[in-house]
Write an enzyme that holds these catalytic residues in place. Structure first.
Site, PDB file in Angstrom:
ATOM      1  N   LYS A   1       0.766  -1.183  -0.113  1.00 34.98           N
ATOM      2  CA  LYS A   1       0.138   0.020   0.036  1.00 34.98           C
ATOM      3  C   LYS A   1       0.906   1.063   0.081  1.00 34.98           C
ATOM      4  CE  LYS A   1      -4.731  -1.810   1.336  1.00 34.98           C
ATOM      5  NZ  LYS A   1      -5.716  -1.473   2.189  1.00 34.98           N
TER       6      LYS A   1
ATOM      7  N   LYS B   1      -7.189 -10.655  -6.986  1.00 27.92           N
ATOM      8  CA  LYS B   1      -8.388 -10.872  -5.890  1.00 27.92           C
ATOM      9  C   LYS B   1      -9.641  -9.707  -6.250  1.00 27.92           C
ATOM     10  CE  LYS B   1      -8.067  -9.363  -1.579  1.00 27.92           C
ATOM     11  NZ  LYS B   1      -9.442  -9.205  -0.796  1.00 27.92           N
TER      12      LYS B   1
ATOM     13  N   LYS C   1     -13.135  -4.760  -2.674  1.00 26.86           N
ATOM     14  CA  LYS C   1     -14.179  -3.657  -2.723  1.00 26.86           C
ATOM     15  C   LYS C   1     -13.527  -2.501  -2.866  1.00 26.86           C
ATOM     16  CE  LYS C   1     -14.681  -4.218   2.327  1.00 26.86           C
ATOM     17  NZ  LYS C   1     -13.464  -3.648   2.570  1.00 26.86           N
TER      18      LYS C   1
END
Ligand code: ATP
Ligand code: LTN
Length: 341
Positions: free
Chosen positions: A121, A202, A205
């Site tokens: 990230k 993957k 959301k």
């Protein structure tokens, strides 16, 4: 005799969390929520909408508030029952943020710098918040405050649960027995639903706004069908499970069908012996997904249109969570030498 009775009545404590960081998608449902609901009876459950974790990537304040309520409503709509489980919002229970500070003080910084999620990230970012680095310590607090033995998470969160174990062991070593050492529980099936636009990534959301990537749990049946019909497959036209990365798209579709129908692999493959091609497979998968999600969507709309009731349920959850976590926080403070009033 007494010990035996207590043991027999004791259920394992389960803690899990989910970030209000985008529209919940089919992977969240199959890999997490469905299993949480199905095992509610057997365990003592705490499910948490982790809004403090979501702050680590500086979301829009209005969106965050909205997504927090929406996610809670989806979880209730999936069947999380307030009489069987404690469902609450992380920031409503102040012991979570407080325990994070206390645990920070026993966590070597190198442990955090090694976390894969932090590395991913923060890669390419000019500025990274301290919160992003500290994310797993807040998560350790979530788990340890409730003496959770089991932490159901996806494969990607296993490293964080292992870190929570290391932090708990280190705290116990320095200050004496305080925490139960938690175990990650990775679902065997539904563990990894892949993106429909790229079956090697993957489904997630935070990418659910990207066209064709996800089936969002609140999509209407037409949208769900459209997403499946567009799903990336391959050119072999063979409807069989396989670990060949080139056939990941079909494998993903079959996996989704298998988890929802609960059928074994041979029987899933048998359902498609007579299929005329991938179009038939996509239609069949869309159908079972639509059937599974429709009642959830209906219940969700009832709840989200009654915010007062939703907030009432969440305040009951927070109260129940406080009753447990405040005691553990107090114990932590005592052990660490703070004056507890
Ligand atoms: P984000 O994009 O914000 O990281 P996410 O959709 O990846 O979100 P999380 O909030 O990280 O989901 O995870 C909530 C739960 O859903 C976790 O238990 C996680 O393992 C599970 N989960 C998320 N995506 C999938 C997926 N594609 N397949 C199976 N389980 C998933
Ligand atoms: N990091 C997790 C969410 C999360 C969690 C937790 C999961 C926060 N605290 C405690 C299990 C236990 C995620 O992104 N899925």
């Amino acid at each position: 005799m007494w010990e035996k009775k207590v043991y027999m009545n004791e259920k394992n404590t389960v803690f899990s969390g989910v970030q209000p960081s985008g529209d919940p998608q089919l992977g969240n449902y199959l890999g997490a929520f469905k299993g949480w609901v199905e095992r509610q009876e057997e365990k003592d459950n705490y499910f948490c909408v982790v809004d403090l974790h979501a702050l680590t990537v500086t979301p829009d304040p209005i969106e965050l508030r909205k997504q927090t309520r929406e996610l809670a409503a989806i979880l209730f709509a999936c069947g999380i029952d307030p009489d069987k489980s404690t469902l609450f919002v992380q920031s409503h229970v102040s012991s979570h943020a407080e325990s994070c500070w206390l645990l920070n003080c026993v966590t070597p910084i190198g442990w955090l710098e090694r976390m894969t999620q932090f590395k991913d990230k923060s890669k390419g970012q000019e500025r990274v918040s301290t919160g992003l680095l500290d994310y797993p310590v807040l998560m350790a607090g979530d788990i340890l405050l409730y003496d959770a033995q089991e932490v159901p998470v996806g494969e990607d969160q296993k490293q964080h649960v292992e870190l929570a174990r290391d932090i708990a062991e280190r705290f116990n070593r320095i200050y004496g027995e305080t925490f139960v050492i938690p175990e990650p529980v990775i679902p065997e099936i539904g563990g990894r639903v892949m993106g429909l636009n790229d079956p090697n990534v993957k489904m997630s959301k935070s990418y659910s706004h990207i066209r064709g990537h996800a089936v969002r749990m609140l999509d209407d049946p037409k949208e769900i069908e459209r997403s499946f019909m567009r799903a990336v497959t391959d050119s072999s036209n063979e409807i069989r499970f396989s670990d060949d990365p080139d056939r990941a798209g079909v494998n993903n579709l079959l996996g989704i069908y298998k988890v929802i129908t609960g059928k074994p692999e041979e029987s899933v493959e048998r359902d498609f012996y007579d299929a005329r091609g991938y179009g038939d497979l996509k239609k069949a998968v869309a159908e079972v997904v639509i059937e599974e999600l429709s009642p959830i969507r209906e219940k969700y709309h009832q709840l989200i249109n009654d915010v007062e009731e939703l907030d009432r349920l969440l305040s009951i959850g927070a109260e129940q969570a406080r009753a447990i976590s405040d005691q553990k926080l107090r114990l932590m403070k005592e052990k660490m030498g703070l004056i507890v009033s």
